[in-house]
Design an enzyme around this catalytic site. Structure first.
Site, PDB file in Angstrom:
ATOM      1  N   ASP A 384      16.215  -1.719   4.723  1.00 29.58           N
ATOM      2  CA  ASP A 384      17.352  -2.626   4.652  1.00 29.58           C
ATOM      3  C   ASP A 384      17.397  -3.438   5.942  1.00 29.58           C
ATOM      4  OD1 ASP A 384      19.622  -3.869   3.792  1.00 29.58           O
ATOM      5  OD2 ASP A 384      20.968  -2.199   4.214  1.00 29.58           O
ATOM      6  N   THR A 386      20.683  -5.146   7.341  1.00 28.95           N
ATOM      7  CA  THR A 386      21.933  -5.042   8.087  1.00 28.95           C
ATOM      8  C   THR A 386      22.137  -3.631   8.625  1.00 28.95           C
ATOM      9  OG1 THR A 386      22.902  -6.739   6.682  1.00 28.95           O
ATOM     10  CG2 THR A 386      24.426  -5.403   7.973  1.00 28.95           C
ATOM     11  N   LYS A 555      38.270 -19.313   2.428  1.00 26.54           N
ATOM     12  CA  LYS A 555      36.898 -19.202   2.939  1.00 26.54           C
ATOM     13  C   LYS A 555      36.100 -18.358   1.954  1.00 26.54           C
ATOM     14  CE  LYS A 555      36.764 -15.035   5.847  1.00 26.54           C
ATOM     15  NZ  LYS A 555      38.043 -14.424   5.551  1.00 26.54           N
ATOM     16  N   ARG A 604      24.307 -16.077   8.482  1.00 32.01           N
ATOM     17  CA  ARG A 604      25.040 -15.953   7.229  1.00 32.01           C
ATOM     18  C   ARG A 604      26.084 -17.063   7.212  1.00 32.01           C
ATOM     19  NH1 ARG A 604      29.234 -11.131   5.470  1.00 32.01           N
ATOM     20  NH2 ARG A 604      29.602 -11.882   3.357  1.00 32.01           N
ATOM     21  N   GLY A 667      20.460  -7.838   0.843  1.00 30.04           N
ATOM     22  CA  GLY A 667      21.344  -8.594  -0.030  1.00 30.04           C
ATOM     23  C   GLY A 667      21.630  -9.990   0.462  1.00 30.04           C
ATOM     24  N   LYS A 731      14.814  -2.116  -5.931  1.00 26.20           N
ATOM     25  CA  LYS A 731      14.140  -1.197  -5.013  1.00 26.20           C
ATOM     26  C   LYS A 731      13.230  -0.239  -5.765  1.00 26.20           C
ATOM     27  CE  LYS A 731      17.659  -1.163  -1.342  1.00 26.20           C
ATOM     28  NZ  LYS A 731      18.517  -0.300  -0.476  1.00 26.20           N
ATOM     29  N   ASP A 750      21.513   3.857   1.716  1.00 26.26           N
ATOM     30  CA  ASP A 750      22.761   4.423   2.228  1.00 26.26           C
ATOM     31  C   ASP A 750      23.786   4.712   1.139  1.00 26.26           C
ATOM     32  OD1 ASP A 750      23.407   1.833   1.608  1.00 26.26           O
ATOM     33  OD2 ASP A 750      23.756   1.180   3.676  1.00 26.26           O
ATOM     34  N   ASN A 753      24.136   4.348  -5.170  1.00 22.37           N
ATOM     35  CA  ASN A 753      23.216   3.666  -6.079  1.00 22.37           C
ATOM     36  C   ASN A 753      21.822   3.499  -5.483  1.00 22.37           C
ATOM     37  OD1 ASN A 753      23.967   1.815  -4.167  1.00 22.37           O
ATOM     38  ND2 ASN A 753      25.057   0.462  -5.569  1.00 22.37           N
TER      39      ASN A 753
END
Length: 1086
Positions: A384, A386, A555, A604, A667, A731, A750, A753
């Site tokens: 991953d 992040t 936002k 981002r 993601g 994955k 983590d 799922n």
């Protein structure tokens, strides 16, 4: 832990029900109805006495625990394995022929194996047991009207729970009261955005978990607000517990009967099932079908060696015409024992236990011992982004306001929450017109404008910048504040970063809404519409106190915000002046182009928008948000940066040096993911040198990847190194695709799922900080710091353990070959009665295996990693430690030692002993046996020295013992520094030397037990043989070095470690490089 009966009941548990069934699922009842059915009190909670009674009734609120450490099972496991059973058989034979000394020695060896193995295994199990953590250590419960903190394991159905922002929900609760309450249910439902809860709503019985807005789930976290709720499900009856129970189901040990379509089965099918079940049980008992792959291989090896030992014993009996005298049978037993690596199981257990402890020191918790072996074979890591490759701490780095220009933030300190640190540059161009990085090799990047203080930037704008910053500050629930000279922040990392950016210009939310006592409130919050996963937006309605006018401030994701924007500003006009124009498709594309520019920098990107509702607006939280979030005016973009960890790029480079490919599964937006991947080295720095089809395959979105069938994926020129917008199912498909390419995969995860992918991977890696307990239970190892660099450290440690196991197994088996070879060839030495005289006595053999070699074997298990361990390709688990090099080394070293031992025995008997082999010298000492006993002592001393010296030689399987550090300037003394570095091995070898002399010179022990006598001038033979031993081993290792250098050069043109990193990893895809994939099998160690 829940009681056994309770846990069994979960098999028929209905989602949403309590531990004991309710009239309807909890989400279908009002909280008053639920309280009545559970006999709970929504005001004062349970009494202490009632809570204690329910704890006895329902059991502890623990999630999916394994059984604790069971000493009896460990003892049985130490006895019921192939190695120990072979030794027990040898002991039985010895006692059966009344050879009490030999039988007693073997019995001591067995006892030592079991005792040491038990304590090491027990210690390892206790370590593993203590490392498990609960998902929610404590909970705030109301009992007898008082709020108190209790361990989450003591929470029971009917308890009244209080939770607030940052808490972890300890059990499934039906909400009674909720104030602006949201939870993060990503661990359970995969929903990445917080879910707003409504306590007064009720839902149909069959409503799915993700839509039960009146329920908060165990292990989810509170992201905003506070709430009270009644616990209706604990332990494995919670939603997350049901998943954990499914994952923890025990494997059936009875083979099913194969039946016909009509359900019938013939008698032969029952016989087949019973036979296979019995075979499985026997395999488990002998250790050949349980344990780690290496443990199973060693158990099979023991059975093979047992067969060889029987053959050797038959050879001995045959050479002596099957004479059944005791000394002949003892010779046969001695030859059989010489093939049994008795210390192997103990040393393997100790090495693995020590490896788990070293892993903990490097922030890695080993949950499955097989991963210790598997880590060294990893060829691909799927990680991953992040929080693993990045810090998980957002900072605003850029913003674009239409009609004004681009603002760039340059951080000048390591204080991301401090709005007074850092510089701001302003450029009146749009982001897509600025060359931030240099578009081609050698091109200079554009300047992003001069550094300008925030007050000057505000003064230079008439209204557009002020309005943009107001929305950034108010459409935001994070707080940034200064306390005792230090800046602190609370809230979501994304919102904190935006709040810090607004605070640079003095637009702090606390100041604008009057929560800061030093200011008068300019704005008042009327309503809030939290982030919704469907619309991917967040909005607030604010009232300006000076005019009473209301504004909608929004936002969210750029694509979703511009979809509801109908107007935008073309220039910076004073407030009140008409400057808005209608949104066009061209301007939407312009916005997206600017977004992609920011995303290409690894940012981002979010969009900000607003509209004026007017003073007479009656909008509130009950207003349909679709009415609020429409006809908005687009205000600009803000780009947030999640900095890569400082250690990520070096760790990725280390992976590439080790022949390991790194894949990022995230993601994030594809351009954001691509930029971070290039920054940390997952993608080549110069992607323009990659052909278009390969570049397209290297970076894909989950939708693109999932749209391909397996055949199309297999035909890709390269599997994606970056998959953006990744889903859990993607994955799993990625792991399957890698497996089809014969890769060995480590996967991080983590959430709940992620469990399928963690199970499917060869090595599942869970996050210790951000990970759920279900993910941890599905994993093989857990990272306590969630850091990618710890994965690399784990792989390095895995390779070290693999190397060390290979070294001590080679040491043990080479000695077995040497002893067996000495005894079998020694059959030619026959006394005057025609019976063979053994060059080594049975006790001598067991002594060398267990005492002389046992401790050095352990020392080899503790050896540190060789210098180039992360500069060679991964090893193959198919061959495991038994590589061709290993097998050849084993035979060469074993035969060389046997040759030297037989030569020593022959010289003493035939050159200086008059060929006098005496009579009955296998059984007792007599004057006629003096020559044989001295020759046997000489051989024993030689073999002891060779065993000890071989341990030092095997520290590095190719480099010279005298030159294990090629770069060292200590040409004549480096060998001493190398042997002293591993003090355990050093003192183990010293101990081996020291224990040799008592066996030679203590009366009775030397004659009656060891069947030898003290020697004098024969030490000259021992010293010369030792010199020849070193010369032979060093010559062999030199030959190996020459062979492997030439092999690597012939295959690749150069050695693996001499290749450039990009050539090694991306060589076949970059122009100017030749293919480097074919070098995977070449090992470039010197």
């Amino acid at each position: 832990m829940a009681k056994k009966g309770e846990k069994d009941a979960t098999g028929g548990h209905v989602s949403g029900q309590s531990n004991r069934p309710l009239s309807r699922p909890a989400h279908a009842l009002t909280h008053e109805q639920l309280a009545t059915e559970l006999n709970a009190d929504v005001l004062s909670g349970l009494t202490a006495q009632e809570a204690k009674a329910r704890l006895e009734q329902y059991g502890r609120n623990d999630l999916g625990e394994e059984e604790g450490v069971q000493p009896f099972k460990i003892v049985v496991a130490q006895i019921a394995n192939a190695m120990t059973l072979v030794l027990i058989l040898a002991m039985a034979v010895s006692f059966g022929i009344r050879s009490w000394i030999e039988g007693g020695v073997v019995a001591v060896v067995i006892l030592l194996n079991v005792v040491v193995g038990f304590f090491q295994e027990y210690s390892a199990e206790k370590t593993m047991d203590s490392l498990r953590s609960l998902s929610s250590p404590t909970a705030t419960v109301v009992r007898s009207g008082e709020a108190t903190v209790v361990p989450s394991g003591e929470v029971v159905p009917g308890d009244l729970i209080e939770v607030k922002m940052g808490d972890t929900i300890p059990a499934d609760i039906r909400l009674v009261e909720a104030k602006n309450f949201e939870t993060d249910e990503a661990l359970l439902t995969g929903e990445s955005l917080p879910v707003r809860k409504r306590e007064h709503a009720t839902f149909d019985d069959n409503t799915g978990p993700g839509d039960r807005l009146n329920v908060a789930y165990s292990s989810s976290t509170v992201t905003k607000g506070r709430a009270k709720g009644i616990v209706f499900a604990t332990s494995n009856f919670t939603e997350i517990g049901a998943i954990a129970s499914a994952l923890n189901q025990k494997e059936r040990r009875v083979r099913p009967v194969k039946r016909k379509p009509d359900g019938k089965a013939g008698p032969h099918r029952y016989l087949e099932a019973y036979t296979l079940t019995l075979g499985d049980a026997l395999g488990r008992f002998l250790g050949v079908s349980v344990g780690t792959p290496l443990q199973r291989k060693l158990s099979k090896l023991a059975m093979l060696l047992f067969g060889i030992a029987i053959v050797c014993a038959i050879i001995v009996l045959g050479a002596n015409r099957f004479n059944t005298r005791q000394e002949v049978i003892i010779y046969a037993v001695a030859t059989g024992l010489s093939m049994i690596p008795a210390s192997l199981v103990v040393v393997l257990t100790i090495t693995m236990a020590a490896g788990t402890k070293r892993m903990v020191q490097r922030n890695v918790i080993v949950r499955n011992l097989k991963s210790l072996e598997a880590l060294g074979a990893v060829t691909d890591i799927c990680s991953d982004k992040t929080g693993t490759l990045t810090q998980g701490k957002m900072v605003a780095r850029g913003a674009w306001v239409p009609g004004l220009g681009t603002y760039t933030v340059e951080l000048t300190s390591g204080e991301p929450f401090n709005p007074t640190k850092g510089d701001i540059r302003f450029d009146n161009r749009e982001p897509h017109l600025i060359n931030f990085r240099g578009r081609s090799e050698g091109e200079e990047k554009d300047s992003t404008g001069a550094i300008t203080p925030p007050p000057d930037l505000l003064a230079g704008s008439k209204s557009r910048l002020q309005e943009f910053l107001t929305v950034a500050s108010l459409a935001n629930v994070a707080t940034v504040f200064q306390k005792e000279g230090e800046w602190h922040a609370r809230g979501d990392p994304t919102e904190i970063a935006i709040q810090v950016f607004a605070s640079r210009f003095g637009k702090n939310r606390l100041k604008l809404v009057g929560e800061d006592e030093s200011s008068k409130p300019e704005w008042k919050e009327v309503a809030e519409f939290p982030f919704d996963s469907d619309v991917k937006r967040m909005s607030v309605i604010m009232k300006r106190n000076s005019t009473g006018e209301q504004y909608a401030l929004t936002k969210g994701a750029v694509e979703r915000v511009i979809r509801v924007c109908t107007r935008y500003w073309t220039s910076d006009l004073a407030e009140g002046e008409a400057g808005e124009v209608d949104m066009t498709e061209d301007f939407r594309n312009q916005i997206l182009s600017n977004m992609e520019t920011f995303a290409g920098l690894g940012l981002r990107v979010l969009a900000l928008a607003s509209k004026k509702l007017g003073a007479d607006s009656t909008a509130s939280e009950d207003t349909n948000r679709d009415e609020i979030e429409k006809d908005l005016t687009f205000l600009g973009l803000i780009g947030l940066y999640d900095p890569p960890r400082a250690e990520s790029a070096p760790a990725v480079r280390e992976c590439h040096e080790a022949g390991i490919s790194v894949h990022m599964l995230t993601g994030d937006h594809p351009e954001t993911a691509k930029a971070i991947a290039i920054e940390v080295g997952i993608l080549p720095k110069r992607m323009e040198r990659v052909s278009a089809d390969v570049a397209k395959a290297m970076v894909m979105t989950a939708s693109e990847f999932d749209a391909l069938d397996d055949g199309q994926i297999d035909n890709l020129p390269v599997l994606p190194l970056v998959i953006a917008r990744c889903a859990p199912s993607t994955k799993v498909r990625m792991i399957d695709a890698l497996h089809r390419r014969k890769k060995f995969v480590a996967m991080t995860g983590d959430g709940v799922n992620d469990s399928p992918s963690l199970k499917r991977a060869d090595v599942g890696i869970a996050m210790g900080q951000a990970g759920s307990d279900v993910a941890k239970d599905a994993s093989d190892i857990v990272l306590t710091d969630d850091n990618f660099a710890s994965i690399v450290a784990a792989i390095e440690e895995g390779r070290r353990i693999f190397d060390n196991i290979q070294k001590f197994v080679l040491h043990v088996l080479a000695e077995n070959i040497a002893q067996a070879g000495t005894l079998l060839i020694g059959l030619a030495f026959k006394d005057e009665t025609g019976l063979s005289v053994f060059p080594l006595a049975p006790v001598e053999i067991v002594w060398i295996i267990m005492v002389t070699s046992g401790l050095p074997d352990m020392g080899l298990g503790f050896e540190r990693a060789v210098p180039d361990i992360m500069r060679r390709p991964p090893q193959s688990l198919k061959t495991g430690i038994f590589t061709m090099e290993f097998l050849v080394d084993m035979v060469v070293y074993g035969l060389w030692i046997a040759a030297l031992c037989l030569t020593s025995f022959s010289l003493r008997v035939y050159v200086w002993g008059g060929a006098n082999l005496g009579s009955n010298c296998n059984d007792s000492y007599s004057e006629s046996c003096e020559t044989v006993f001295r020759a046997r002592a000489t051989t024993f001393a030689c073999l002891t020295w060779f065993a000890l010296f071989l341990a030092w030689e095997l520290i590095d399987m190719r480099r010279s013992f005298f030159r294990m550090q090629p770069g060292s300037k200590k040409y004549f003394t480096q060998w001493f520094h190398d042997v002293w570095r591993n003090k355990f091995l050093f003192w183990a070898i010293v101990f081996g030397f020291a224990t040799l002399f008592p066996t030679l010179y203590i009366p009775v022990i030397n004659h009656a037990v060891f069947k030898h006598t003290g020697i004098s001038w024969e030490w000259g033979i021992v010293f010369i043989a030792a010199g020849l031993f070193f010369a032979g081993v060093e010559a062999w290792k030199w030959g190996k070095r020459v062979f492997f250098r030439r092999k690597a050069t012939k295959v690749t043109g150069r050695r693996w470690k001499d290749m450039d990193i990009e050539e090694r990893v991306f060589g076949e895809y970059l122009s100017g490089y030749e293919s480097s994939e074919k070098n995977d099998g070449a090992n470039g160690r010197d």
